[in-house]
Design a protein around this motif. Structure first.
Motif, PDB file in Angstrom:
ATOM      1  N   VAL A  61       6.055 -17.534 -14.955  1.00  0.00           N
ATOM      2  CA  VAL A  61       7.246 -18.671 -15.326  1.00  0.00           C
ATOM      3  C   VAL A  61       6.329 -20.156 -15.262  1.00  0.00           C
ATOM      4  O   VAL A  61       7.512 -20.825 -16.268  1.00  0.00           O
ATOM      5  CB  VAL A  61       6.979 -18.336 -13.633  1.00  0.00           C
ATOM      6  CG1 VAL A  61       8.281 -19.583 -13.157  1.00  0.00           C
ATOM      7  CG2 VAL A  61       7.847 -17.320 -13.113  1.00  0.00           C
ATOM      8  N   LEU A  65       7.470 -23.130 -18.268  1.00  0.00           N
ATOM      9  CA  LEU A  65       7.165 -24.419 -18.596  1.00  0.00           C
ATOM     10  C   LEU A  65       6.689 -25.288 -18.987  1.00  0.00           C
ATOM     11  O   LEU A  65       6.061 -26.073 -18.825  1.00  0.00           O
ATOM     12  CB  LEU A  65       7.689 -24.125 -16.555  1.00  0.00           C
ATOM     13  CG  LEU A  65       8.456 -24.410 -16.251  1.00  0.00           C
ATOM     14  CD1 LEU A  65       8.272 -24.533 -14.503  1.00  0.00           C
ATOM     15  CD2 LEU A  65       9.450 -25.288 -16.565  1.00  0.00           C
ATOM     16  N   SER A 114       7.748 -24.846 -11.097  1.00  0.00           N
ATOM     17  CA  SER A 114       8.225 -23.195 -11.705  1.00  0.00           C
ATOM     18  C   SER A 114       8.013 -22.783 -10.377  1.00  0.00           C
ATOM     19  O   SER A 114       8.190 -21.359 -10.190  1.00  0.00           O
ATOM     20  CB  SER A 114       6.495 -22.996 -11.604  1.00  0.00           C
ATOM     21  OG  SER A 114       5.683 -23.021 -10.280  1.00  0.00           O
ATOM     22  N   LEU A 117      12.180 -22.250 -10.243  1.00  0.00           N
ATOM     23  CA  LEU A 117      12.539 -21.460 -11.201  1.00  0.00           C
ATOM     24  C   LEU A 117      12.350 -19.840 -10.620  1.00  0.00           C
ATOM     25  O   LEU A 117      13.306 -18.676 -10.928  1.00  0.00           O
ATOM     26  CB  LEU A 117      11.492 -21.196 -12.761  1.00  0.00           C
ATOM     27  CG  LEU A 117      12.162 -20.715 -13.578  1.00  0.00           C
ATOM     28  CD1 LEU A 117      13.328 -20.520 -14.212  1.00  0.00           C
ATOM     29  CD2 LEU A 117      10.976 -20.396 -14.814  1.00  0.00           C
ATOM     30  N   GLU A 118      11.324 -19.525 -10.224  1.00  0.00           N
ATOM     31  CA  GLU A 118      10.305 -18.179  -9.884  1.00  0.00           C
ATOM     32  C   GLU A 118      11.728 -18.419  -8.344  1.00  0.00           C
ATOM     33  O   GLU A 118      11.757 -16.735  -8.695  1.00  0.00           O
ATOM     34  CB  GLU A 118       9.012 -18.359  -9.046  1.00  0.00           C
ATOM     35  CG  GLU A 118       8.727 -16.913  -8.367  1.00  0.00           C
ATOM     36  CD  GLU A 118       6.862 -16.967  -7.931  1.00  0.00           C
ATOM     37  OE1 GLU A 118       6.627 -16.603  -8.489  1.00  0.00           O
ATOM     38  OE2 GLU A 118       7.214 -18.001  -6.425  1.00  0.00           O
ATOM     39  N   CYS A 179      19.365 -23.959  -9.179  1.00  0.00           N
ATOM     40  CA  CYS A 179      19.198 -24.709 -10.493  1.00  0.00           C
ATOM     41  C   CYS A 179      19.388 -26.044 -10.820  1.00  0.00           C
ATOM     42  O   CYS A 179      19.341 -26.526 -11.581  1.00  0.00           O
ATOM     43  CB  CYS A 179      20.181 -24.105 -11.193  1.00  0.00           C
ATOM     44  SG  CYS A 179      21.025 -21.994 -11.480  1.00  0.00           S
ATOM     45  N   LEU A 182      16.281 -27.281 -10.185  1.00  0.00           N
ATOM     46  CA  LEU A 182      15.242 -27.173 -11.890  1.00  0.00           C
ATOM     47  C   LEU A 182      15.102 -27.546 -12.773  1.00  0.00           C
ATOM     48  O   LEU A 182      14.320 -28.415 -13.136  1.00  0.00           O
ATOM     49  CB  LEU A 182      15.467 -25.690 -11.667  1.00  0.00           C
ATOM     50  CG  LEU A 182      14.349 -25.426 -12.361  1.00  0.00           C
ATOM     51  CD1 LEU A 182      13.053 -25.041 -12.258  1.00  0.00           C
ATOM     52  CD2 LEU A 182      15.287 -23.815 -13.393  1.00  0.00           C
ATOM     53  N   VAL A 195      10.458 -26.040 -21.872  1.00  0.00           N
ATOM     54  CA  VAL A 195      10.877 -25.029 -22.021  1.00  0.00           C
ATOM     55  C   VAL A 195      11.779 -24.278 -22.730  1.00  0.00           C
ATOM     56  O   VAL A 195      12.268 -24.031 -23.740  1.00  0.00           O
ATOM     57  CB  VAL A 195      12.082 -25.823 -21.187  1.00  0.00           C
ATOM     58  CG1 VAL A 195      12.640 -24.468 -20.038  1.00  0.00           C
ATOM     59  CG2 VAL A 195      11.752 -26.412 -19.965  1.00  0.00           C
ATOM     60  N   ALA A 200      10.853 -17.506 -20.206  1.00  0.00           N
ATOM     61  CA  ALA A 200      12.175 -17.528 -18.549  1.00  0.00           C
ATOM     62  C   ALA A 200      11.982 -16.088 -18.697  1.00  0.00           C
ATOM     63  O   ALA A 200      12.486 -15.203 -17.650  1.00  0.00           O
ATOM     64  CB  ALA A 200      12.685 -18.480 -18.481  1.00  0.00           C
TER      65      ALA A 200
END
Length: 316
Positions: A61, A65, A114, A117-118, A179, A182, A195, A200
């Motif tokens: 993850v 990034l 992160s 996103l995780e 989202c 993020l 990114v 991802a």
């Protein structure tokens, strides 16, 4: 007032769960007595391996990034911080990980991004495993029962569609919120060219594979308690659904109680309620023991220059 109301609901829910468990417990204890310690140990070993690998996927993850980190060191930071999720609110584990990420050479902005996103990737992964329930006997029988009730007029179709739409809408709102957080964070602080979508995607596939493995381990757990006959795909789907139920039980540390209730309810289709409760209790107990062992491994000091080299290269 909001906090008082939330705590009231939490205490009430736990009290009702304890009361319900107390009525079944005399019949659950004999089932636990039939558990094979050797198989239980094998299940625990499988959970430990899962826990250690799952912790390290955070490195993928971070790589997505633009900040690759060593798998082993990342896993240790993740495990140490994850232990704090048992504190009320759940924010302590995440906050600790953002601070501890400095040891990996990761700035707070990327560490914070992160985490969002995780969360999104893990929810997608567990959601993917939950979809297996659509092909399970439980879902097929449930759909048949619903169709019969629709035909008889006892359940208006508009009510069912309304409930599905509301639940689906809430799920989309939660995920879209993640989202938005993020991408706002990324656009504000992290250049978009840094990114990496492929990384991802790799992290998502890793989480899906791990969730599936977790379901297989859970399937083995159902075999050591008499009174249950669960097929593999249903077991994987049940673990996904229970994980999501516990995760979205806001304010409940570790989803404890909620996840077990979901497991027992779904497992009762494949056997007795007592057997479902026995599996749910054992599963939670094993997970807690495994987390303690994993945390112990993560806190053991690493000696030698070789262990420090990755950290120095990250900080460079």
């Amino acid at each position: 007032m909001k906090t008082i109301f939330r705590n009231f609901l939490l205490v009430s829910g736990i009290s009702l769960a304890v009361a319900a468990l107390a009525s079944y417990w005399p019949n659950v204890v004999p089932l636990l007595a039939h558990v094979d310690p050797g198989v239980l140990g094998a299940v625990a070993a499988g959970l430990l391996i899962y826990q250690l690998i799952n912790a390290g996927v955070w490195s993928q993850v971070l790589a997505a990034l633009g900040k690759p980190t060593p798998f082993g060191q990342t896993s240790r930071v993740w495990l140490r911080s994850e232990a704090l999720r048992w504190l009320p609110g759940g924010i302590w584990g995440y906050g600790s990980r953002v601070v501890s990420a400095k040891r990996l050479g990761v700035d707070r902005t990327r560490a914070s991004a992160s985490l969002v996103l995780e969360l999104g990737l893990t929810n997608l992964a567990w959601g993917a495993t939950t979809l297996l329930l659509l092909a399970s006997p439980m879902a097929l029988d449930g759909l048949e029962l619903l169709s019969q009730k629709w035909a008889s007029g006892s359940i208006p179709m508009i009510l069912v569609y309304g409930v599905v739409a509301i639940l689906g809408g809430l799920a989309l709102l939660h995920f879209s919120g993640l989202c938005r957080r993020l991408f706002t964070l990324i656009e504000a602080r992290i250049p978009l060219e840094e990114v990496r979508p492929m990384m991802a995607s790799r992290a998502l596939l890793s989480y899906i594979a791990l969730c599936s493995c977790n379901g297989v381990i859970f399937w083995q757990m159902t075999k050591i308690v008499p009174g249950l006959e669960v097929d593999l795909l249903s077991a994987i789907g049940i673990t996904g659904a229970a994980w999501l139920a516990g995760f979205w039980a806001i304010g409940v540390p570790g989803g404890i109680g909620v996840r077990e209730a979901a497991l027992a309810a779904m497992l009762s289709y494949y056997g007795s309620v007592e057997a479902g409760i026995a599996v749910a209790v054992l599963w939670r107990a094993l997970q807690m023991v495994v987390e303690i062992v994993a945390l112990g491994l993560a806190t053991v000091p690493m000696t030698g220059k070789a262990s420090e080299a990755p950290l120095k290269s990250c900080k460079a």
